[in-house]
Motif scaffolding. Sequence first.
Motif, PDB file in Angstrom:
ATOM      1  N   VAL A  32       0.840  -1.204   0.000  1.00  0.00           N
ATOM      2  CA  VAL A  32       0.000   0.000   0.000  1.00  0.00           C
ATOM      3  C   VAL A  32       0.878   1.258   0.000  1.00  0.00           C
ATOM      4  O   VAL A  32       1.764   1.409   0.846  1.00  0.00           O
ATOM      5  CB  VAL A  32      -0.938  -0.014   1.224  1.00  0.00           C
ATOM      6  CG1 VAL A  32      -1.731   1.282   1.316  1.00  0.00           C
ATOM      7  CG2 VAL A  32      -1.870  -1.218   1.154  1.00  0.00           C
ATOM      8  N   TRP A  38       2.709   3.125   4.458  1.00  0.00           N
ATOM      9  CA  TRP A  38       1.453   3.520   5.131  1.00  0.00           C
ATOM     10  C   TRP A  38       1.812   4.609   6.122  1.00  0.00           C
ATOM     11  O   TRP A  38       2.381   4.330   7.172  1.00  0.00           O
ATOM     12  CB  TRP A  38       0.882   2.285   5.816  1.00  0.00           C
ATOM     13  CG  TRP A  38      -0.419   2.412   6.545  1.00  0.00           C
ATOM     14  CD1 TRP A  38      -0.628   2.135   7.873  1.00  0.00           C
ATOM     15  CD2 TRP A  38      -1.705   2.759   6.005  1.00  0.00           C
ATOM     16  NE1 TRP A  38      -1.958   2.298   8.192  1.00  0.00           N
ATOM     17  CE2 TRP A  38      -2.640   2.683   7.071  1.00  0.00           C
ATOM     18  CE3 TRP A  38      -2.152   3.144   4.736  1.00  0.00           C
ATOM     19  CZ2 TRP A  38      -3.994   2.972   6.895  1.00  0.00           C
ATOM     20  CZ3 TRP A  38      -3.498   3.425   4.562  1.00  0.00           C
ATOM     21  CH2 TRP A  38      -4.398   3.340   5.630  1.00  0.00           C
ATOM     22  N   TYR A  49      -3.989   7.761  -0.855  1.00  0.00           N
ATOM     23  CA  TYR A  49      -4.141   6.305  -0.997  1.00  0.00           C
ATOM     24  C   TYR A  49      -5.210   5.919  -2.012  1.00  0.00           C
ATOM     25  O   TYR A  49      -5.128   4.860  -2.627  1.00  0.00           O
ATOM     26  CB  TYR A  49      -4.381   5.653   0.375  1.00  0.00           C
ATOM     27  CG  TYR A  49      -3.117   5.722   1.200  1.00  0.00           C
ATOM     28  CD1 TYR A  49      -2.020   4.938   0.861  1.00  0.00           C
ATOM     29  CD2 TYR A  49      -2.984   6.630   2.243  1.00  0.00           C
ATOM     30  CE1 TYR A  49      -0.828   5.035   1.562  1.00  0.00           C
ATOM     31  CE2 TYR A  49      -1.797   6.728   2.957  1.00  0.00           C
ATOM     32  CZ  TYR A  49      -0.720   5.920   2.601  1.00  0.00           C
ATOM     33  OH  TYR A  49       0.469   6.021   3.277  1.00  0.00           O
ATOM     34  N   ASN A  50      -6.187   6.788  -2.190  1.00  0.00           N
ATOM     35  CA  ASN A  50      -7.166   6.463  -3.219  1.00  0.00           C
ATOM     36  C   ASN A  50      -6.595   6.744  -4.611  1.00  0.00           C
ATOM     37  O   ASN A  50      -6.950   6.064  -5.575  1.00  0.00           O
ATOM     38  CB  ASN A  50      -8.480   7.181  -2.953  1.00  0.00           C
ATOM     39  CG  ASN A  50      -9.167   6.616  -1.713  1.00  0.00           C
ATOM     40  OD1 ASN A  50      -8.864   5.484  -1.292  1.00  0.00           O
ATOM     41  ND2 ASN A  50     -10.045   7.382  -1.104  1.00  0.00           N
ATOM     42  N   TRP A  52      -3.497   6.141  -5.165  1.00  0.00           N
ATOM     43  CA  TRP A  52      -2.673   4.937  -5.309  1.00  0.00           C
ATOM     44  C   TRP A  52      -3.529   3.764  -5.808  1.00  0.00           C
ATOM     45  O   TRP A  52      -3.104   2.986  -6.656  1.00  0.00           O
ATOM     46  CB  TRP A  52      -2.013   4.587  -3.963  1.00  0.00           C
ATOM     47  CG  TRP A  52      -1.320   3.259  -3.990  1.00  0.00           C
ATOM     48  CD1 TRP A  52      -0.057   2.989  -4.444  1.00  0.00           C
ATOM     49  CD2 TRP A  52      -1.855   2.001  -3.558  1.00  0.00           C
ATOM     50  NE1 TRP A  52       0.211   1.645  -4.329  1.00  0.00           N
ATOM     51  CE2 TRP A  52      -0.869   1.027  -3.785  1.00  0.00           C
ATOM     52  CE3 TRP A  52      -3.091   1.614  -3.005  1.00  0.00           C
ATOM     53  CZ2 TRP A  52      -1.073  -0.330  -3.484  1.00  0.00           C
ATOM     54  CZ3 TRP A  52      -3.303   0.277  -2.707  1.00  0.00           C
ATOM     55  CH2 TRP A  52      -2.291  -0.669  -2.941  1.00  0.00           C
ATOM     56  N   ALA A  53      -4.739   3.651  -5.275  1.00  0.00           N
ATOM     57  CA  ALA A  53      -5.608   2.520  -5.615  1.00  0.00           C
ATOM     58  C   ALA A  53      -6.236   2.664  -6.997  1.00  0.00           C
ATOM     59  O   ALA A  53      -6.587   1.662  -7.626  1.00  0.00           O
ATOM     60  CB  ALA A  53      -6.713   2.372  -4.560  1.00  0.00           C
ATOM     61  N   TYR A 111     -12.550  -0.993   3.562  1.00  0.00           N
ATOM     62  CA  TYR A 111     -12.067   0.294   4.050  1.00  0.00           C
ATOM     63  C   TYR A 111     -11.001   0.110   5.119  1.00  0.00           C
ATOM     64  O   TYR A 111     -11.168  -0.692   6.040  1.00  0.00           O
ATOM     65  CB  TYR A 111     -13.233   1.091   4.638  1.00  0.00           C
ATOM     66  CG  TYR A 111     -14.361   1.366   3.656  1.00  0.00           C
ATOM     67  CD1 TYR A 111     -14.298   2.462   2.802  1.00  0.00           C
ATOM     68  CD2 TYR A 111     -15.462   0.526   3.580  1.00  0.00           C
ATOM     69  CE1 TYR A 111     -15.326   2.720   1.904  1.00  0.00           C
ATOM     70  CE2 TYR A 111     -16.493   0.771   2.673  1.00  0.00           C
ATOM     71  CZ  TYR A 111     -16.423   1.866   1.841  1.00  0.00           C
ATOM     72  OH  TYR A 111     -17.432   2.118   0.945  1.00  0.00           O
ATOM     73  N   GLN A 124      -4.701   9.348   5.793  1.00  0.00           N
ATOM     74  CA  GLN A 124      -4.234   7.970   5.945  1.00  0.00           C
ATOM     75  C   GLN A 124      -5.440   7.041   6.002  1.00  0.00           C
ATOM     76  O   GLN A 124      -5.797   6.480   7.038  1.00  0.00           O
ATOM     77  CB  GLN A 124      -3.357   7.804   7.188  1.00  0.00           C
ATOM     78  CG  GLN A 124      -2.576   6.498   7.163  1.00  0.00           C
ATOM     79  CD  GLN A 124      -1.589   6.385   8.301  1.00  0.00           C
ATOM     80  OE1 GLN A 124      -1.578   7.199   9.227  1.00  0.00           O
ATOM     81  NE2 GLN A 124      -0.745   5.360   8.241  1.00  0.00           N
ATOM     82  N   LYS A 125      -6.069   6.893   4.859  1.00  0.00           N
ATOM     83  CA  LYS A 125      -7.269   6.076   4.719  1.00  0.00           C
ATOM     84  C   LYS A 125      -7.341   5.547   3.302  1.00  0.00           C
ATOM     85  O   LYS A 125      -6.958   6.236   2.352  1.00  0.00           O
ATOM     86  CB  LYS A 125      -8.518   6.893   5.078  1.00  0.00           C
ATOM     87  CG  LYS A 125      -8.709   8.117   4.210  1.00  0.00           C
ATOM     88  CD  LYS A 125      -9.676   9.149   4.793  1.00  0.00           C
ATOM     89  CE  LYS A 125     -11.038   8.601   5.088  1.00  0.00           C
ATOM     90  NZ  LYS A 125     -12.069   9.670   5.231  1.00  0.00           N
ATOM     91  N   LEU A 126      -7.814   4.326   3.206  1.00  0.00           N
ATOM     92  CA  LEU A 126      -7.835   3.660   1.899  1.00  0.00           C
ATOM     93  C   LEU A 126      -9.163   2.949   1.704  1.00  0.00           C
ATOM     94  O   LEU A 126      -9.631   2.231   2.587  1.00  0.00           O
ATOM     95  CB  LEU A 126      -6.679   2.638   1.840  1.00  0.00           C
ATOM     96  CG  LEU A 126      -6.682   1.634   0.676  1.00  0.00           C
ATOM     97  CD1 LEU A 126      -6.394   2.344  -0.649  1.00  0.00           C
ATOM     98  CD2 LEU A 126      -5.663   0.530   0.919  1.00  0.00           C
ATOM     99  N   ILE A 128     -10.982   0.428  -1.146  1.00  0.00           N
ATOM    100  CA  ILE A 128     -10.790  -0.317  -2.397  1.00  0.00           C
ATOM    101  C   ILE A 128     -12.073  -1.049  -2.764  1.00  0.00           C
ATOM    102  O   ILE A 128     -12.825  -1.484  -1.901  1.00  0.00           O
ATOM    103  CB  ILE A 128      -9.620  -1.328  -2.313  1.00  0.00           C
ATOM    104  CG1 ILE A 128      -9.855  -2.358  -1.216  1.00  0.00           C
ATOM    105  CG2 ILE A 128      -8.295  -0.596  -2.110  1.00  0.00           C
ATOM    106  CD1 ILE A 128      -8.873  -3.519  -1.258  1.00  0.00           C
TER     107      ILE A 128
END
Length: 168
Positions: A32, A38, A49-50, A52-53, A111, A124-126, A128
Amino acid sequence: MMGRQGVVSMAGLLVLFALASTRTTMATDYTVGDSMGWTGPPNITEGFYNDWAAGKTFEGGDSLKFVWNGSHNVAIVSKEDYENCTKVSSYFIGGSAFTYTLPSNASGMYYFICTVDSHCEGGQKLAINVTSSEPSTTDDGSSAPLLAIGALSSAVLPAGVLLLHLLN
Ligand SMILES: *[C@@H]1O[C@H](CO)[C@@H](O)[C@H](O)[C@H]1NC(C)=O
Ligand SMILES: *[C@@H]1O[C@H](CO)[C@@H](O)[C@H](O)[C@H]1NC(C)=O
Ligand SMILES: *[C@@H]1O[C@H](CO)[C@@H](O)[C@H](O)[C@H]1NC(C)=O
Ligand SMILES: *[C@@H]1O[C@H](CO)[C@@H](O)[C@H](O)[C@H]1NC(C)=O
Ligand SMILES: *[C@@H]1O[C@H](CO)[C@@H](O)[C@H](O)[C@H]1NC(C)=O
Ligand SMILES: [Cu+2]
């Protein structure tokens, strides 16, 4: 001489093998945030992070490796807790890495947040979107053996289809 039953069950076994190898070769291990790991602000900004995803495909069996330095954790949370950055009481900490393998039947949204300080609010939240890993929807060449077996004989096909249903 091999009867029809024998042919069908052998074909079933071949389908099983093809299916097993398809799943194995398709599982992807993600780190991640890649080299950023992270982490929270100031290293990252909201949406990091979104971003990144975005464009990645997540399937059941894939694993997400969270690595960090300093004080962070990983909580797997609901949509509401993700949106609210709720400081849930259950999370993974200790060491500086945590790997989460998506269940093989996973599908839909997953989540992840860090509950330390205001890291979550800072990005700092992801989230997918996991797509189910049904062999019929594979988009690379690894499902070719399945198709080849299906084409062998129309008598073989129902057995393969039945197995696929049993496995799903
Ligand atoms: C953690 O710190 C080490 C040493 O500075 C560095 O090599 C590594 O890349 C860092 N890892 C992350 C995820 O920031
Ligand atoms: C994140 O920022 C802190 C403080 O500025 C710094 O010490 C740390 O090395 C940074 N980590 C990464 C992965 O860039
Ligand atoms: C999320 O936060 C909003 C606004 O503070 C609040 O109304 C709502 O009840 C919260 N939801 C949950 C599930 O905590
Ligand atoms: C996956 O299967 C397990 C048990 O086999 C079940 O408890 C779980 O709800 C399933 N998850 C999904 C997303 O279907
Ligand atoms: C997740 O992806 C599926 C399939 O592409 C889509 O139908 C669904 O709306 C997505 N869910 C969210 C919450 O974006
Ligand atoms: Cu954190």
